[in-house]
Enzyme design. Structure first.
Site, PDB file in Angstrom:
ATOM      1  N   GLU A  69     111.020  43.930 -83.243  1.00  0.00           N
ATOM      2  CA  GLU A  69     111.138  45.208 -84.232  1.00  0.00           C
ATOM      3  C   GLU A  69     112.265  45.749 -84.841  1.00  0.00           C
ATOM      4  O   GLU A  69     112.791  46.228 -85.560  1.00  0.00           O
ATOM      5  CB  GLU A  69     110.196  46.325 -83.477  1.00  0.00           C
ATOM      6  N   HIS A 100     104.193  23.654 -67.427  1.00  0.00           N
ATOM      7  CA  HIS A 100     102.917  22.897 -67.416  1.00  0.00           C
ATOM      8  C   HIS A 100     102.140  23.135 -68.817  1.00  0.00           C
ATOM      9  O   HIS A 100     101.018  23.042 -68.730  1.00  0.00           O
ATOM     10  CB  HIS A 100     102.120  22.915 -66.292  1.00  0.00           C
ATOM     11  N   LYS A 119     100.369  49.701 -91.456  1.00  0.00           N
ATOM     12  CA  LYS A 119      99.644  50.689 -90.880  1.00  0.00           C
ATOM     13  C   LYS A 119      98.959  51.414 -92.192  1.00  0.00           C
ATOM     14  O   LYS A 119      97.577  51.877 -92.147  1.00  0.00           O
ATOM     15  CB  LYS A 119     100.442  51.939 -90.379  1.00  0.00           C
TER      16      LYS A 119
HETATM   17  O1  LIG Z   1     104.870  56.022 -79.817  1.00  0.00           O
HETATM   18  P1  LIG Z   1     104.014  55.951 -81.074  1.00  0.00           P
HETATM   19  O2  LIG Z   1     104.511  56.985 -82.048  1.00  0.00           O
HETATM   20  O3  LIG Z   1     102.452  56.122 -80.877  1.00  0.00           O
HETATM   21  O4  LIG Z   1     104.315  54.623 -81.956  1.00  0.00           O
HETATM   22  C1  LIG Z   1     103.887  53.313 -81.092  1.00  0.00           C
HETATM   23  C2  LIG Z   1     104.630  52.224 -81.479  1.00  0.00           C
HETATM   24  O5  LIG Z   1     104.208  52.260 -83.340  1.00  0.00           O
HETATM   25  C3  LIG Z   1     105.453  51.770 -83.885  1.00  0.00           C
HETATM   26  O6  LIG Z   1     105.992  52.815 -84.454  1.00  0.00           O
HETATM   27  C4  LIG Z   1     105.129  50.487 -84.831  1.00  0.00           C
HETATM   28  O7  LIG Z   1     104.431  49.728 -84.385  1.00  0.00           O
HETATM   29  C5  LIG Z   1     106.449  51.362 -82.550  1.00  0.00           C
HETATM   30  O8  LIG Z   1     107.590  51.392 -82.915  1.00  0.00           O
HETATM   31  C6  LIG Z   1     106.002  52.422 -81.560  1.00  0.00           C
HETATM   32  O9  LIG Z   1     106.598  51.777 -80.360  1.00  0.00           O
END
Ligand SMILES: O=P(O)(O)OC[C@H]1O[C@](O)(CO)[C@@H](O)[C@@H]1O
Length: 642
Positions: A421, A450, A555
C-alpha cells in the site's frame, strides 16, 4: 546452543573493522551495462533530480553467474562478504545478513547520494514536515515511541496521555475493575476486534506472535464484511459474548466493512438479550486531554464497546452518543498501516497481557539505529538497498517473506499491506507515471518448503527471499533430543539454512533477519525496521509512501454498485406493483434505471440477490442472461429504495 551462536555473531562484528571490502568490488565496473532496460522503461530520471540514474547494476546474467560461481569456488570469499556486511544490533540481539544479495560496492557508492537524500527526507519527516503532500499531512508514527520527537508540546502530551490511558484501561479490564454490564460479578474474557486493513493486520500479527497461551482476554477478529465469516466469529464466542469487549477500530470511522461488522455485532447482542450500549449519559466520566475518554468512575459499566478512531469521526460520534465504555484516539498523522504501535495495536496487545512498554522500547531502539546516515550501519537502509538492487528499483522481483517460526506466520501478511500500500503507486512525486510497487507474499518455513519452494528454486526467477530466523527454539528447559544430538528445532534450523543455500546456489538472492527470540521487544523492533525501510525505499524511488489513492477507486466503485442495486430494486418494485405484475428483462431493467451501459452489473446484482432469498423472482436461466425475466415476490408500496 543459542548462547554460543550469539557469541559467534558478536565475534563476526569484531572481526569486521574495515568497511568496503566486499569481494564483489573486484568485478570490473567497465563490464557493467550503463543502465538496465527496466530503469529506462520507467523514466527513473525523475526519481531524484539531483542524482544521476545510470546505476551500475549488472543486468548481464552471465556476469552475475560468474560472480556467483567465483564466490562458490571460494567459499572463503562468501564468508568474508558475510562477515563484512553483517549488521548487528547488540541491545536488540538482531542481525541482518545481506551477503546473499549480490550488490556491488560500486552500486552502493552510486546509490549513496540517493540514500543521503532519503536520510534528509526522513529527518524532515520526523521534525514534522508535511511528508504526505497529497493529503497535506505530517507523518508521525516515529513519535509514538519517542514522544520527545513530536514537533509540539500538545502532540507530545496527546501521545503520552493516550499511552497512559491505554495502560490503565487495560489494567482495569484485566483485573476486573471494569466489568461487563451483564455480569457485574464477572470479568471480560474475550476481545472481539472489528476493523480492516491497518486497523486489523497489526493486531492480528501481534496476537499470533506474542499472546501467551492463556491470555487474560482471548482475541477474535472481524476483518471483513463477509456475513458467514462474521457469523462464525460470533458463534465461536457463544455465551461468552456477554463477557466480550468489542473494540471497533477505524481511523476514518467510516469504513463500510467495519461499520457492517459493528452493526452485525450489535444485532448479535440484541438477539442474545444483551445491551451493547445502554444509551445513557455516563456521569462521572472524564476527559483526559481532549479526547481519551473513559467511563472511569462509574461502578456500573453500561457498555461493552470501545472505539479507536479519529476525533469527531462517525464512529467517534456514535460511541460518544451511545455512551460506549471508552474511546481512544487515532491521530491524523498516523497512517493505518503504520498504526500498530498506536492505540490500535497497543490496546488489544495490553489486554492480552503483552508487555507494550517493551514493544515500544524495541521500536524506539530500532528507530535510533535507523537514524544513522551510514548505509552499512543502518539496517533499514540496508534492506532498502537490497530491495532496490534485487527489484531494479521498479519492483521487477517479488519479496517472499519466510519466517521460520509459526508464531510469525502473519508477518508476511502484515508486511504485504505495509509495503504494497505504501510502494504500489501510479505516479511519482513529480507526477510522472511510474507504476511502482514491490510485491510481498509468504507464509512460513519450513511449511512452504512443501508448497512452493520448488518453484522458487527451479522455476521462474521473479523474486528474492527474506528469511526470518529465530535462534531460540523453545523456552529454556523444555528442549529434548528426538534423535541423538538433534532436536526438533535443529530440523527447523537445518531447513532454513538448507533452503538459503539451495536458493543461492541457483542464483536466487536472499536476506536473513535474525532475532534471538520472539518477544515484545524484538517484534516492536521488526515493525520499526520495516516501517523505516519502506520510508527510505519510497524516497529512493521518489514516491509518496503515505497515501493510498488507488484504494479509493475500489471503494467508490463499490458504492456505485450499491447505489445501482437500490435503483434496480426501485424499478422492480414499481413493475411489481402493477396489476398484473410486469416481469422485466435485463435490458428493460437497465433501460428503466437509465443505465444501459451497466447491464452486466445489473445481471450480477440480480443473480446475487436471487441466490440470497431476497423476495426477487428471476425466471429463465442464469447461464443465459438474455432469457431472464425478473420481478419482486411482493409489491412494497411504502418501500423507498433510493
Ligand atoms: O482504519 P480505517 O479508516 O477503517 O481504514 C482501514 C484501511 O483502509 C485503507 O484506508 C485502505 O484500504 C487502509 O489504508 C486502512 O488501513
Amino acid at each position: 546452543m543459542a548462547s554460543s551462536l550469539s557469541g559467534l555473531y558478536s565475534a563476526f562484528k569484531l572481526q569486521n573493522p574495515t568497511p568496503n571490502k566486499s569481494p564483489l568490488a573486484r568485478v570490473d565496473s567497465a563490464s557493467f551495462p550503463a543502465r538496465s532496460k527496466l530503469l529506462d522503461r520507467f523514466s527513473v530520471q525523475s526519481v531524484a533530480k539531483e542524482i544521476p540514474a545510470n546505476l551500475s547494476k549488472p543486468k548481464n546474467e552471465t556476469l552475475k553467474e560468474e560472480i556467483r560461481k567465483g564466490l562458490e569456488k571460494d567459499p572463503r570469499e562468501l564468508w568474508r562478504r558475510y562477515v563484512d556486511w553483517l549488521y548487528q544490533h547488540r541491545e536488540l540481539g538482531l542481525y541482518l545478513d545481506v551477503s546473499r544479495v549480490g550488490f556491488t560496492d560500486e552500486f552502493v557508492a552510486e546509490m549513496e547520494p540517493r540514500f543521503q537524500a532519503a536520510f534528509r527526507a526522513m529527518e524532515k519527516l520526523e521534525k514534522g514536515a508535511i511528508a504526505n503532500p497529497d493529503e497535506g499531512r505530517m507523518v508521525g508514527h516515529y513519535w509514538l515511541r519517542n514522544s520527545g520527537l513530536a514537533p509540539s508540546k500538545y502532540l507530545r502530551s496527546q501521545i503520552e496521555a493516550t499511552f497512559d490511558a491505554v495502560c490503565s484501561f487495560a489494567a482495569d479490564v484485566v483485573c476486573g475493575k471494569i466489568k461487563p454490564p451483564s455480569s457485574p460479578e464477572g470479568r471480560f474474557t474475550h476481545i472481539l476486534s472489528v476493523g480492516i486493513g491497518g486497523s486489523a493486520l497489526g493486531p492480528q500479527f501481534v496476537a499470533e506472535a506474542l499472546a501467551p497461551d492463556n491470555p487474560p482476554l482471548k482475541i477474535r477478529f472481524i476483518d471483513n464484511t463477509d456475513p458467514a465469516g462474521i457469523d462464525h466469529q460470533i458463534a465461536q464466542l457463544g455465551p461468552e459474548l456477554a463477557s466480550t469487549l468489542v473494540i471497533v477500530i477505524s481511523k476514518s470511522g467510516g469504513t463500510p466493512e467495519t461499520r457492517n461488522g459493528l452493526l452485525e455485532v450489535q444485532k448479535a447482542f440484541r438477539e442474545a438479550g444483551l445491551d451493547f450500549a445502554k444509551q445513557v449519559l455516563i456521569s462521572g466520566s472524564c476527559f483526559c486531554f481532549c479526547f481519551v475518554f473513559l467511563a472511569l468512575q462509574s461502578s456500573e459499566y453500561k457498555s461493552q464497546g470501545v472505539a479507536i478512531t479519529q476525533e469527531n469521526s462517525l464512529l467517534d460520534n456514535t460511541a460518544r452518543i451511545e455512551g460506549w465504555l471508552a474511546r481512544f484516539p487515532m491521530f491524523d498523522w498516523v497512517g493505518g498501516r503504520t498504526s500498530e504501535l498506536s492505540s490500535v495495536g497497543l490496546l488489544p496487545a495490553a489486554l492480552q497481557g503483552i508487555d507494550i512498554k517493551e514493544m515500544i522500547a524495541g521500536a524506539s531502539l530500532m528507530d535510533e539505529a535507523n537514524r544513522t546516515t551510514v548505509v552499512r550501519n543502518n539496517p533499514a537502509a540496508l534492506l532498502a538497498l537490497c530491495w532496490y538492487w534485487a527489484s531494479d528499483g521498479v519492483g521487477s522481483k517479488d519479496m517472499v517473506v519466510l519466517p521460520y517460526k509459526d508464531s510469525l506466520l502473519l508477518f508476511s501478511r502484515y508486511l504485504q499491506q505495509l509495503v504494497m500500500e505504501s510502494i504500489g503507486k501510479e505516479f511519482d512525486l513529480d507526477g510522472n507515471r511510474v507504476n511502482q510497487g514491490l510485491t510481498v507474499y509468504g507464509n512460513k518455513g519450513s511449511t512452504d518448503q512443501h508448497a512452493y519452494i520448488q518453484q522458487l528454486r527451479d522455476g521462474v526467477h521473479n523474486f528474492f527471499v527474506t528469511f526470518i530466523e529465530v535462534l531460540r527454539d523453545r523456552p529454556p528447559g523444555h528442549d529434548w533430543e528426538l534423535e541423538p544430538g538433534v532436536t526438533c528445532g535443529d530440523y527447523l534450523f537445518g531447513m532454513l539454512q538448507g533452503t538459503r543455500s539451495a536458493l543461492y546456489s541457483n542464483d536466487r538472492e536472499s536476506i536473513t533477519v535474525t532475532v534471538q527470540e520472539v518477544t515484545p521487544r524484538s517484534v516492536g523492533a521488526m515493525i520499526a525496521l520495516y516501517e523505516r525501510a519502506v520510508g527510505i525505499y519510497a524516497s529512493l524511488v521518489n514516491i509518496n509512501a503515505y497515501h493510498q489513492p488507488g484504494v479509493e477507486a475500489g471503494k467508490k466503485a463499490a458504492g456505485e454498485v450499491l447505489a445501482l442495486q437500490k435503483r434496480v430494486l426501485q424499478v422492480l418494485n414499481e413493475a411489481s406493483c402493477k396489476d398484473p405484475v410486469e416481469p422485466l428483462t435485463l435490458d428493460e431493467v437497465a433501460e428503466r434505471c437509465h443505465a444501459p451501459e451497466d447491464i452486466e452489473m445489473i445481471y450480477k446484482i440480480i443473480a446475487h440477490m436471487a441466490a440470497n432469498d431476497r423476495a426477487l423472482i428471476a425466471e429463465g436461466s442464469c447461464g443465459s442472461p438474455r432469457s431472464i425475466k425478473v420481478f419482486l415476490g411482493e409489491c412494497n408500496l411504502d418501500e423507498m429504495y433510493v
